[in-house]
Write a protein that holds these residues in place. Structure first.
Motif, PDB file in Angstrom:
ATOM      1  N   THR A 115       0.821  -1.210   0.000  1.00 33.04           N
ATOM      2  CA  THR A 115       0.000   0.000   0.000  1.00 33.04           C
ATOM      3  C   THR A 115       0.856   1.261   0.000  1.00 33.04           C
ATOM      4  OG1 THR A 115      -0.178  -0.220   2.417  1.00 33.04           O
ATOM      5  CG2 THR A 115      -2.030  -1.022   1.101  1.00 33.04           C
ATOM      6  N   LEU A 116       0.250   2.348  -0.492  1.00 34.09           N
ATOM      7  CA  LEU A 116       0.868   3.668  -0.571  1.00 34.09           C
ATOM      8  C   LEU A 116      -0.105   4.691   0.004  1.00 34.09           C
ATOM      9  CD1 LEU A 116       1.925   3.196  -4.276  1.00 34.09           C
ATOM     10  CD2 LEU A 116       3.601   3.609  -2.472  1.00 34.09           C
ATOM     11  N   PHE A 117       0.418   5.893   0.257  1.00 37.19           N
ATOM     12  CA  PHE A 117      -0.432   6.979   0.742  1.00 37.19           C
ATOM     13  C   PHE A 117       0.019   8.278   0.067  1.00 37.19           C
ATOM     14  CE2 PHE A 117      -1.890   9.516   4.729  1.00 37.19           C
ATOM     15  CZ  PHE A 117      -3.034   9.918   4.057  1.00 37.19           C
ATOM     16  N   LYS A 118      -0.728   8.694  -0.927  1.00 36.60           N
ATOM     17  CA  LYS A 118      -0.441   9.894  -1.701  1.00 36.60           C
ATOM     18  C   LYS A 118       0.931   9.835  -2.384  1.00 36.60           C
ATOM     19  CE  LYS A 118      -3.416  12.958   1.004  1.00 36.60           C
ATOM     20  NZ  LYS A 118      -3.493  14.220   1.772  1.00 36.60           N
ATOM     21  N   PRO A 119       1.158   8.832  -3.219  1.00 33.51           N
ATOM     22  CA  PRO A 119       2.422   8.816  -3.985  1.00 33.51           C
ATOM     23  C   PRO A 119       2.443  10.015  -4.933  1.00 33.51           C
ATOM     24  CG  PRO A 119       0.882   7.202  -4.864  1.00 33.51           C
ATOM     25  CD  PRO A 119       0.260   7.732  -3.605  1.00 33.51           C
ATOM     26  N   HIS A 120       3.466  10.835  -4.839  1.00 32.99           N
ATOM     27  CA  HIS A 120       3.458  12.107  -5.560  1.00 32.99           C
ATOM     28  C   HIS A 120       4.372  12.130  -6.772  1.00 32.99           C
ATOM     29  CE1 HIS A 120       2.737  16.464  -5.899  1.00 32.99           C
ATOM     30  NE2 HIS A 120       4.001  16.509  -6.308  1.00 32.99           N
ATOM     31  N   SER A 121       5.608  11.653  -6.631  1.00 26.83           N
ATOM     32  CA  SER A 121       6.580  11.761  -7.724  1.00 26.83           C
ATOM     33  C   SER A 121       7.289  10.443  -7.959  1.00 26.83           C
ATOM     34  CB  SER A 121       7.606  12.858  -7.434  1.00 26.83           C
ATOM     35  OG  SER A 121       7.002  14.129  -7.491  1.00 26.83           O
ATOM     36  N   LEU A 122       7.859  10.323  -9.166  1.00 26.82           N
ATOM     37  CA  LEU A 122       8.492   9.083  -9.611  1.00 26.82           C
ATOM     38  C   LEU A 122       9.840   9.383 -10.253  1.00 26.82           C
ATOM     39  CD1 LEU A 122       5.374   7.735 -11.558  1.00 26.82           C
ATOM     40  CD2 LEU A 122       5.955   7.227  -9.178  1.00 26.82           C
ATOM     41  N   ALA A 123      10.781   8.470 -10.086  1.00 31.41           N
ATOM     42  CA  ALA A 123      12.072   8.586 -10.767  1.00 31.41           C
ATOM     43  C   ALA A 123      12.583   7.191 -11.067  1.00 31.41           C
ATOM     44  CB  ALA A 123      13.082   9.351  -9.916  1.00 31.41           C
ATOM     45  N   VAL A 124      13.040   6.977 -12.307  1.00 33.97           N
ATOM     46  CA  VAL A 124      13.521   5.668 -12.731  1.00 33.97           C
ATOM     47  C   VAL A 124      14.987   5.520 -12.339  1.00 33.97           C
ATOM     48  CG1 VAL A 124      13.843   4.115 -14.682  1.00 33.97           C
ATOM     49  CG2 VAL A 124      11.903   5.703 -14.656  1.00 33.97           C
ATOM     50  N   ARG A 125      15.297   4.438 -11.653  1.00 41.55           N
ATOM     51  CA  ARG A 125      16.669   4.151 -11.224  1.00 41.55           C
ATOM     52  C   ARG A 125      17.406   3.332 -12.275  1.00 41.55           C
ATOM     53  NH1 ARG A 125      17.793   3.500  -5.691  1.00 41.55           N
ATOM     54  NH2 ARG A 125      18.178   1.274  -6.026  1.00 41.55           N
ATOM     55  N   ALA A 126      18.728   3.305 -12.160  1.00 43.54           N
ATOM     56  CA  ALA A 126      19.547   2.611 -13.146  1.00 43.54           C
ATOM     57  C   ALA A 126      19.242   1.123 -13.212  1.00 43.54           C
ATOM     58  CB  ALA A 126      21.026   2.822 -12.829  1.00 43.54           C
ATOM     59  N   ASP A 127      18.806   0.516 -12.102  1.00 45.87           N
ATOM     60  CA  ASP A 127      18.509  -0.916 -12.097  1.00 45.87           C
ATOM     61  C   ASP A 127      17.104  -1.221 -12.597  1.00 45.87           C
ATOM     62  OD1 ASP A 127      16.864  -0.159 -10.013  1.00 45.87           O
ATOM     63  OD2 ASP A 127      17.930  -1.279  -8.460  1.00 45.87           O
ATOM     64  N   GLY A 128      16.369  -0.183 -13.004  1.00 46.76           N
ATOM     65  CA  GLY A 128      15.025  -0.386 -13.533  1.00 46.76           C
ATOM     66  C   GLY A 128      13.929  -0.239 -12.523  1.00 46.76           C
ATOM     67  N   SER A 129      14.266  -0.196 -11.232  1.00 41.16           N
ATOM     68  CA  SER A 129      13.232   0.014 -10.228  1.00 41.16           C
ATOM     69  C   SER A 129      12.791   1.472 -10.263  1.00 41.16           C
ATOM     70  CB  SER A 129      13.744  -0.360  -8.832  1.00 41.16           C
ATOM     71  OG  SER A 129      14.835   0.459  -8.458  1.00 41.16           O
ATOM     72  N   LEU A 130      11.687   1.751  -9.594  1.00 43.12           N
ATOM     73  CA  LEU A 130      11.104   3.086  -9.609  1.00 43.12           C
ATOM     74  C   LEU A 130      11.123   3.652  -8.197  1.00 43.12           C
ATOM     75  CD1 LEU A 130       9.672   4.921 -11.739  1.00 43.12           C
ATOM     76  CD2 LEU A 130       7.514   4.065 -10.830  1.00 43.12           C
ATOM     77  N   ALA A 131      11.768   4.798  -8.028  1.00 44.94           N
ATOM     78  CA  ALA A 131      11.725   5.489  -6.743  1.00 44.94           C
ATOM     79  C   ALA A 131      10.442   6.299  -6.679  1.00 44.94           C
ATOM     80  CB  ALA A 131      12.942   6.392  -6.586  1.00 44.94           C
ATOM     81  N   VAL A 132       9.740   6.198  -5.552  1.00 47.23           N
ATOM     82  CA  VAL A 132       8.435   6.843  -5.381  1.00 47.23           C
ATOM     83  C   VAL A 132       8.464   7.677  -4.110  1.00 47.23           C
ATOM     84  CG1 VAL A 132       5.953   6.473  -5.141  1.00 47.23           C
ATOM     85  CG2 VAL A 132       7.342   4.836  -6.453  1.00 47.23           C
ATOM     86  N   SER A 133       8.118   8.960  -4.234  1.00 49.09           N
ATOM     87  CA  SER A 133       7.975   9.770  -3.021  1.00 49.09           C
ATOM     88  C   SER A 133       6.571   9.534  -2.482  1.00 49.09           C
ATOM     89  CB  SER A 133       8.201  11.254  -3.312  1.00 49.09           C
ATOM     90  OG  SER A 133       7.264  11.746  -4.243  1.00 49.09           O
ATOM     91  N   ASP A 134       6.502   8.784  -1.405  1.00 47.27           N
ATOM     92  CA  ASP A 134       5.228   8.402  -0.788  1.00 47.27           C
ATOM     93  C   ASP A 134       4.881   9.481   0.232  1.00 47.27           C
ATOM     94  OD1 ASP A 134       3.028   6.926  -0.120  1.00 47.27           O
ATOM     95  OD2 ASP A 134       4.119   5.320   0.890  1.00 47.27           O
ATOM     96  N   SER A 135       4.314  10.582  -0.276  1.00 47.15           N
ATOM     97  CA  SER A 135       4.265  11.820   0.507  1.00 47.15           C
ATOM     98  C   SER A 135       3.422  11.712   1.770  1.00 47.15           C
ATOM     99  CB  SER A 135       3.770  12.976  -0.365  1.00 47.15           C
ATOM    100  OG  SER A 135       2.414  12.809  -0.741  1.00 47.15           O
ATOM    101  N   GLY A 136       2.294  11.007   1.699  1.00 47.60           N
ATOM    102  CA  GLY A 136       1.441  10.897   2.875  1.00 47.60           C
ATOM    103  C   GLY A 136       2.043  10.050   3.968  1.00 47.60           C
TER     104      GLY A 136
END
Length: 525
Positions: free
Chosen positions: A61-82
């Motif tokens: 689960t997440l709470f207000k995911p706001h921004s995304l950035a693709v990492r070199a390994d293919g995973s996605l960094a997510v700012s889970d703001s809430g």
């Protein structure tokens, strides 16, 4: 436009992944930039109910995911703001990368705080924008702490700039101040650009931590509430040093090193040309700012970029062909800016929701960021929906080949039929019973009259061999319609054109020329 809330504005090392983004086993597919017909929206992670559960995607689960950035390994960094966390999203799991739970408020919501330390001990307060440099360091616009934080490749969180208190001072490191920064972008030289939202400014942080404001401050003042004067943002193109913004909220650097800016309060997309030293508006228009209006009036309109209308545009991404992808948050859609035209890529404009489906039928709830993944698909932060969604090609294409046979897929699986489809005169034909199976109609066929009927509920369609005319009886209300091609008898079977009945059955139907397949799908799923 809704006002921005100004008062509410673990792992120590990087997650090792053996997998990349969904679908990465196939070549990068950005066909959605030309036509979205064969593409769809599906939920990648998150549930309707908010939470902070790590683990397999089915329960994460997440709470207000706001921004995304693709990492070199293919995973996605997510700012889970809430949740005041930075999460990592892989194909099959969601984990916490930085930050930890520090308590709840009286309403039971997670509370943010401020602390530099190892990633699993550090604390954030409403982290929003997120960006990753060439070395793998992660930068976070920590809005509630009015600071720009850095998660190093050594797993440590430090403050790059900002004091933890709101302000508008330039300077180095902790001597500089910000006011609710909401996005960051980092260039090839390590300079970090900041959308300093409530200062209505674009700031630049050099690699040594020195902060410089690039544009002019707004001097516009109005009454947000009767008797209460407040500083508002403003709008002015021209030389960068004189330009003015109104709550800039999204940033994206192009191949030239120039900066696109979502100017949220002005309902426009602006462009900073650093070589020329200018700011221009590249998309969007709105009525002039009213004396006591903090924001320009938002609206929705596709078309020529200069005439297009937005409603609180936020996150931006640049596709491989240079197309700008825009999260148009309060219109609840994802837009494209390409060749001087603004179009809607996905979502049903002005209609919030949480429905997966084909692009025009899917619904978002306040999308705030977009990111183009390594496989060419698009990730979307659906903030109010507490989800990360993904735009990708329809399921079922893998393994199909262009071999001269016409295939038919129903919701990703081959349609069972004793006779193959064929194409004639631009129409795709299937046996009557196969059409019924695909569309949900009950079918009957009379060999003597060479005619058939398709029934769903109290609606009956009657068709005859060689006749384009269709008789429709909807509960006693009769009408005549026209097929795009006449039914035919072939190899002992009665064939009808499938497109008409797919449309009547409220299904989406597309043609995939690359594998010669008719693609029939439910519009939502």
């Amino acid at each position: 436009m809704k006002a921005w809330n100004r008062k509410s504005a673990g792992a120590a090392a990087a997650l090792a992944l053996s997998l990349t983004v969904p679908g990465a086993a196939f070549a990068a597919d950005t066909g959605w930039l030309q036509s979205g017909g064969l593409y769809e929206i599906r939920t990648w992670a998150g549930q309707s109910e908010w939470g902070s559960q790590d683990g397999p995607l089915a329960g994460a689960t997440l709470f207000k995911p706001h921004s995304l950035a693709v990492r070199a390994d293919g995973s996605l960094a997510v700012s889970d703001s809430g949740n005041h966390l930075i999460r990592l999203l892989a194909p099959n799991a969601l984990t916490t990368y930085a930050g930890h739970f520090s308590g709840s408020d009286e309403g039971g919501l997670p509370t943010g705080s401020y602390h530099d330390d190892l990633a699993d001990r550090a604390l954030f307060d409403q982290p929003l924008g997120i960006a990753i440099d060439a070395a793998g360091n992660t930068y976070v616009a920590d809005a509630g702490n009015h600071a720009i934080r850095k998660i190093g490749t050594d797993g440590k969180v430090t403050t790059l700039a900002g004091s933890g208190l709101s302000g508008a001072a330039d300077g180095k490191g902790g001597a500089a101040t910000f006011y609710a920064p909401s996005d960051v972008a980092v260039d090839a030289d390590g300079n970090v650009y900041v959308a300093d939202t409530l200062n209505h400014a674009i700031r630049k942080i050099s690699p040594d931590g020195t902060v410089k404001t690039l544009n002019a401050p707004s001097t516009r003042v109005g009454q947000y509430l009767p008797g209460a004067a407040e500083s508002f943002g403003d709008y002015l193109d021209g030389p960068l040093a004189n330009a003015k913004f109104n709550e800039p909220s999204g940033l994206a650097l192009d191949a030239k090193g120039n900066l696109y800016v979502s100017d949220r309060g002005n309902q426009r997309i602006r462009y900073i040309d650093f070589a020329a030293g200018t700011v221009s508006t590249v998309a969007g228009t709105a009525p002039a700012l009213g004396a006591d209006s903090p924001y320009a009036e938002g609206d929705y309109l596709d078309g020529a970029a200069a005439e297009a209308r937005f409603d609180a545009p936020e996150g931006l991404a640049i596709a491989p062909d240079g197309t700008l992808v825009i999260a148009d948050s309060l219109n609840h859609v994802v837009r494209l800016l390409k060749d001087g035209q603004v179009t809607t890529l996905a979502g049903e404009a002005t209609e919030p929701g949480a429905v997966d489906g084909v692009l025009y039928a899917a619904r978002f709830d306040h999308p705030t960021d977009v990111a183009v993944l390594a496989d060419g698909s698009l990730a979307i932060a659906d903030e109010a929906g507490n989800k990360v969604r993904r735009l990708g090609k329809y399921a079922g294409a893998a393994g199909l080949k262009k071999d001269g046979a016409i295939k038919t897929l129903l919701n990703g699986s081959p349609l069972k039929s004793d006779k193959l489809a064929f194409v004639s005169g631009g129409a795709t034909y299937l046996p009557l019973r196969a059409v019924g199976q695909a569309t949900g109609f009950a079918v009957t066929y009379d060999a003597k009259t060479k005619s058939g009927k398709l029934t769903k509920g109290d609606t009956v369609y009657a068709v005859a061999n060689g006749q384009k005319k269709v008789s429709k009886d909807a509960g006693g209300v009769k009408s005549e319609l026209a097929l795009n091609a006449a039914p035919v008898l072939k190899d002992g079977s009665f064939y009808v054109p499938v497109r008409f009945f797919a449309a009547e059955g409220d299904l989406d139907i597309q043609w995939d020329a690359s594998v010669q397949a008719v693609i029939i799908r439910s519009k939502t799923f």
